[in-house]
Write a protein that holds these residues in place. Structure first.
Motif, PDB file in Angstrom:
ATOM      1  N   GLN A 114      32.820  43.551  33.173  1.00 23.69           N
ATOM      2  CA  GLN A 114      32.454  42.923  31.905  1.00 23.69           C
ATOM      3  C   GLN A 114      33.514  43.256  30.864  1.00 23.69           C
ATOM      4  O   GLN A 114      33.769  44.416  30.584  1.00 23.69           O
ATOM      5  N   LEU A 115      34.120  42.219  30.293  1.00 23.03           N
ATOM      6  CA  LEU A 115      35.126  42.399  29.261  1.00 23.03           C
ATOM      7  C   LEU A 115      34.498  42.158  27.894  1.00 23.03           C
ATOM      8  O   LEU A 115      33.644  41.280  27.751  1.00 23.03           O
ATOM      9  N   ALA A 116      34.938  42.925  26.922  1.00 21.46           N
ATOM     10  CA  ALA A 116      34.454  42.730  25.558  1.00 21.46           C
ATOM     11  C   ALA A 116      35.072  41.463  24.983  1.00 21.46           C
ATOM     12  O   ALA A 116      36.103  40.988  25.461  1.00 21.46           O
ATOM     13  N   SER A 117      34.432  40.914  23.969  1.00 20.47           N
ATOM     14  CA  SER A 117      34.946  39.723  23.310  1.00 20.47           C
ATOM     15  C   SER A 117      36.361  39.980  22.815  1.00 20.47           C
ATOM     16  O   SER A 117      36.647  41.034  22.244  1.00 20.47           O
ATOM     17  N   CYS A 118      37.241  39.054  23.071  1.00 18.96           N
ATOM     18  CA  CYS A 118      38.654  39.104  22.663  1.00 18.96           C
ATOM     19  C   CYS A 118      39.503  40.093  23.471  1.00 18.96           C
ATOM     20  O   CYS A 118      40.675  40.258  23.183  1.00 18.96           O
ATOM     21  N   ASP A 119      38.925  40.793  24.454  1.00 19.17           N
ATOM     22  CA  ASP A 119      39.741  41.642  25.329  1.00 19.17           C
ATOM     23  C   ASP A 119      40.643  40.753  26.169  1.00 19.17           C
ATOM     24  O   ASP A 119      40.209  39.700  26.647  1.00 19.17           O
ATOM     25  N   PRO A 120      41.885  41.161  26.365  1.00 17.86           N
ATOM     26  CA  PRO A 120      42.741  40.386  27.265  1.00 17.86           C
ATOM     27  C   PRO A 120      42.247  40.524  28.703  1.00 17.86           C
ATOM     28  O   PRO A 120      41.672  41.545  29.079  1.00 17.86           O
ATOM     29  N   VAL A 121      42.454  39.480  29.474  1.00 15.09           N
ATOM     30  CA  VAL A 121      42.091  39.517  30.890  1.00 15.09           C
ATOM     31  C   VAL A 121      43.299  40.057  31.639  1.00 15.09           C
ATOM     32  O   VAL A 121      44.405  39.535  31.494  1.00 15.09           O
ATOM     33  N   GLY A 122      43.094  41.096  32.420  1.00 22.18           N
ATOM     34  CA  GLY A 122      44.198  41.715  33.143  1.00 22.18           C
ATOM     35  C   GLY A 122      44.724  40.849  34.274  1.00 22.18           C
ATOM     36  O   GLY A 122      44.117  39.854  34.663  1.00 22.18           O
ATOM     37  N   ILE A 123      45.866  41.233  34.786  1.00 27.44           N
ATOM     38  CA  ILE A 123      46.483  40.554  35.922  1.00 27.44           C
ATOM     39  C   ILE A 123      45.959  41.184  37.201  1.00 27.44           C
ATOM     40  O   ILE A 123      45.871  42.405  37.316  1.00 27.44           O
ATOM     41  N   ALA A 124      45.614  40.358  38.163  1.00 30.91           N
ATOM     42  CA  ALA A 124      45.188  40.846  39.478  1.00 30.91           C
ATOM     43  C   ALA A 124      46.425  40.988  40.362  1.00 30.91           C
ATOM     44  O   ALA A 124      47.254  40.082  40.426  1.00 30.91           O
ATOM     45  N   ILE A 125      46.528  42.117  41.032  1.00 30.23           N
ATOM     46  CA  ILE A 125      47.594  42.337  42.015  1.00 30.23           C
ATOM     47  C   ILE A 125      46.903  42.442  43.363  1.00 30.23           C
ATOM     48  O   ILE A 125      46.025  43.285  43.554  1.00 30.23           O
ATOM     49  N   VAL A 126      47.274  41.548  44.275  1.00 28.79           N
ATOM     50  CA  VAL A 126      46.626  41.502  45.583  1.00 28.79           C
ATOM     51  C   VAL A 126      47.642  41.802  46.678  1.00 28.79           C
ATOM     52  O   VAL A 126      48.817  41.449  46.566  1.00 28.79           O
ATOM     53  N   THR A 127      47.166  42.446  47.717  1.00 23.18           N
ATOM     54  CA  THR A 127      47.994  42.746  48.885  1.00 23.18           C
ATOM     55  C   THR A 127      47.267  42.227  50.114  1.00 23.18           C
ATOM     56  O   THR A 127      46.110  42.565  50.336  1.00 23.18           O
ATOM     57  N   LEU A 128      47.954  41.396  50.891  1.00 22.85           N
ATOM     58  CA  LEU A 128      47.392  40.878  52.130  1.00 22.85           C
ATOM     59  C   LEU A 128      48.113  41.514  53.299  1.00 22.85           C
ATOM     60  O   LEU A 128      49.339  41.478  53.370  1.00 22.85           O
ATOM     61  N   GLY A 129      47.335  42.090  54.211  1.00 22.02           N
ATOM     62  CA  GLY A 129      47.889  42.659  55.435  1.00 22.02           C
ATOM     63  C   GLY A 129      47.677  41.708  56.599  1.00 22.02           C
ATOM     64  O   GLY A 129      46.573  41.203  56.807  1.00 22.02           O
ATOM     65  N   VAL A 130      48.748  41.436  57.332  1.00 22.87           N
ATOM     66  CA  VAL A 130      48.690  40.612  58.534  1.00 22.87           C
ATOM     67  C   VAL A 130      49.517  41.315  59.597  1.00 22.87           C
ATOM     68  O   VAL A 130      50.700  41.586  59.386  1.00 22.87           O
ATOM     69  N   GLY A 131      48.886  41.621  60.721  1.00 26.54           N
ATOM     70  CA  GLY A 131      49.615  42.263  61.814  1.00 26.54           C
ATOM     71  C   GLY A 131      50.247  43.587  61.436  1.00 26.54           C
ATOM     72  O   GLY A 131      51.329  43.915  61.911  1.00 26.54           O
ATOM     73  N   GLY A 132      49.605  44.324  60.547  1.00 26.21           N
ATOM     74  CA  GLY A 132      50.116  45.638  60.154  1.00 26.21           C
ATOM     75  C   GLY A 132      51.191  45.598  59.083  1.00 26.21           C
ATOM     76  O   GLY A 132      51.731  46.631  58.702  1.00 26.21           O
ATOM     77  N   ARG A 133      51.512  44.419  58.549  1.00 24.27           N
ATOM     78  CA  ARG A 133      52.535  44.311  57.510  1.00 24.27           C
ATOM     79  C   ARG A 133      51.905  43.762  56.240  1.00 24.27           C
ATOM     80  O   ARG A 133      51.222  42.732  56.264  1.00 24.27           O
ATOM     81  N   ASP A 134      52.133  44.439  55.123  1.00 25.07           N
ATOM     82  CA  ASP A 134      51.557  44.049  53.837  1.00 25.07           C
ATOM     83  C   ASP A 134      52.541  43.212  53.026  1.00 25.07           C
ATOM     84  O   ASP A 134      53.754  43.405  53.095  1.00 25.07           O
ATOM     85  N   ASP A 135      51.982  42.306  52.242  1.00 25.10           N
ATOM     86  CA  ASP A 135      52.752  41.505  51.292  1.00 25.10           C
ATOM     87  C   ASP A 135      51.912  41.403  50.021  1.00 25.10           C
ATOM     88  O   ASP A 135      50.685  41.375  50.083  1.00 25.10           O
ATOM     89  N   THR A 136      52.572  41.319  48.865  1.00 24.99           N
ATOM     90  CA  THR A 136      51.877  41.394  47.584  1.00 24.99           C
ATOM     91  C   THR A 136      52.141  40.164  46.721  1.00 24.99           C
ATOM     92  O   THR A 136      53.228  39.596  46.754  1.00 24.99           O
ATOM     93  N   ALA A 137      51.131  39.784  45.950  1.00 21.75           N
ATOM     94  CA  ALA A 137      51.245  38.705  44.968  1.00 21.75           C
ATOM     95  C   ALA A 137      50.449  39.111  43.731  1.00 21.75           C
ATOM     96  O   ALA A 137      49.645  40.044  43.776  1.00 21.75           O
ATOM     97  N   ARG A 138      50.665  38.391  42.649  1.00 21.11           N
ATOM     98  CA  ARG A 138      49.926  38.682  41.416  1.00 21.11           C
ATOM     99  C   ARG A 138      49.471  37.390  40.757  1.00 21.11           C
ATOM    100  O   ARG A 138      50.079  36.346  40.949  1.00 21.11           O
ATOM    101  N   SER A 139      48.400  37.510  39.964  1.00 17.38           N
ATOM    102  CA  SER A 139      47.872  36.346  39.253  1.00 17.38           C
ATOM    103  C   SER A 139      48.726  36.064  38.021  1.00 17.38           C
ATOM    104  O   SER A 139      49.525  36.900  37.589  1.00 17.38           O
ATOM    105  N   GLU A 140      48.523  34.901  37.474  1.00 19.34           N
ATOM    106  CA  GLU A 140      49.186  34.526  36.222  1.00 19.34           C
ATOM    107  C   GLU A 140      48.448  35.187  35.063  1.00 19.34           C
ATOM    108  O   GLU A 140      47.235  35.338  35.119  1.00 19.34           O
TER     109      GLU A 140
END
Length: 150
Positions: free
Chosen positions: A118-144
């Protein structure tokens, strides 16, 4: 006397550095994804180890300022893969999660949903950083970044 000194030193260290319990993020299962205008997603990224597996970071914000990060994975590789993942989002509010290991068949899209914070009114929305693992190897992306409107 030596034992008493050791106990006293240990007690002093706890008082000096503090005793905090470790806090672990929940492990979430993968679910079907149904997007709407509340979803704010970056573009798909091809996984570094498996180009036919694409993933992206999304942030979902509802009208009550509840925000949730989602790791979305899509398999167009022509064969099944096993995926897992990690989401880092609004860590101080408990929005982080680990994504359980699961098979992802070709032609399917699934999402791992972090807890809603729950974010307070006018709080900025943070960026999500996600990591996907496939076959034991991780790769990362982030939201806008999202623009905060008060």
């Amino acid at each position: 006397m030596r034992r008493l000194t050791t106990v006293a030193a240990a007690a002093g260290a706890v008082l000096m550095f503090g005793a905090h319990s470790a806090s672990a993020s929940p492990t979430e299962n993968w679910k079907a994804v149904y997007t709407n205008s509340n979803w704010h997603c970056a573009d798909y990224t091809s996984h570094v180890d498996k180009p036919g597996v694409k993933f992206k970071a999304c942030v979902v914000v509802n009208s009550s300022r509840g925000a949730q990060a989602v790791l979305v994975a899509q398999n167009v590789s022509g064969g099944p893969v096993t995926i897992d993942g990690r989401i880092v989002f609004e860590s101080q509010l408990g929005g982080d999660a680990w994504c359980a290991s699961t098979p992802l068949n070709t032609g399917f899209t699934r999402g791992c949903f972090a807890p809603t914070v729950q974010l307070a009114s006018c709080d900025p929305v943070g960026i999500a950083i996600v990591t996907l693992g496939v076959g034991g190897r991780d790769d990362t992306a982030r939201s806008e970044p999202l623009i905060t409107v008060c």
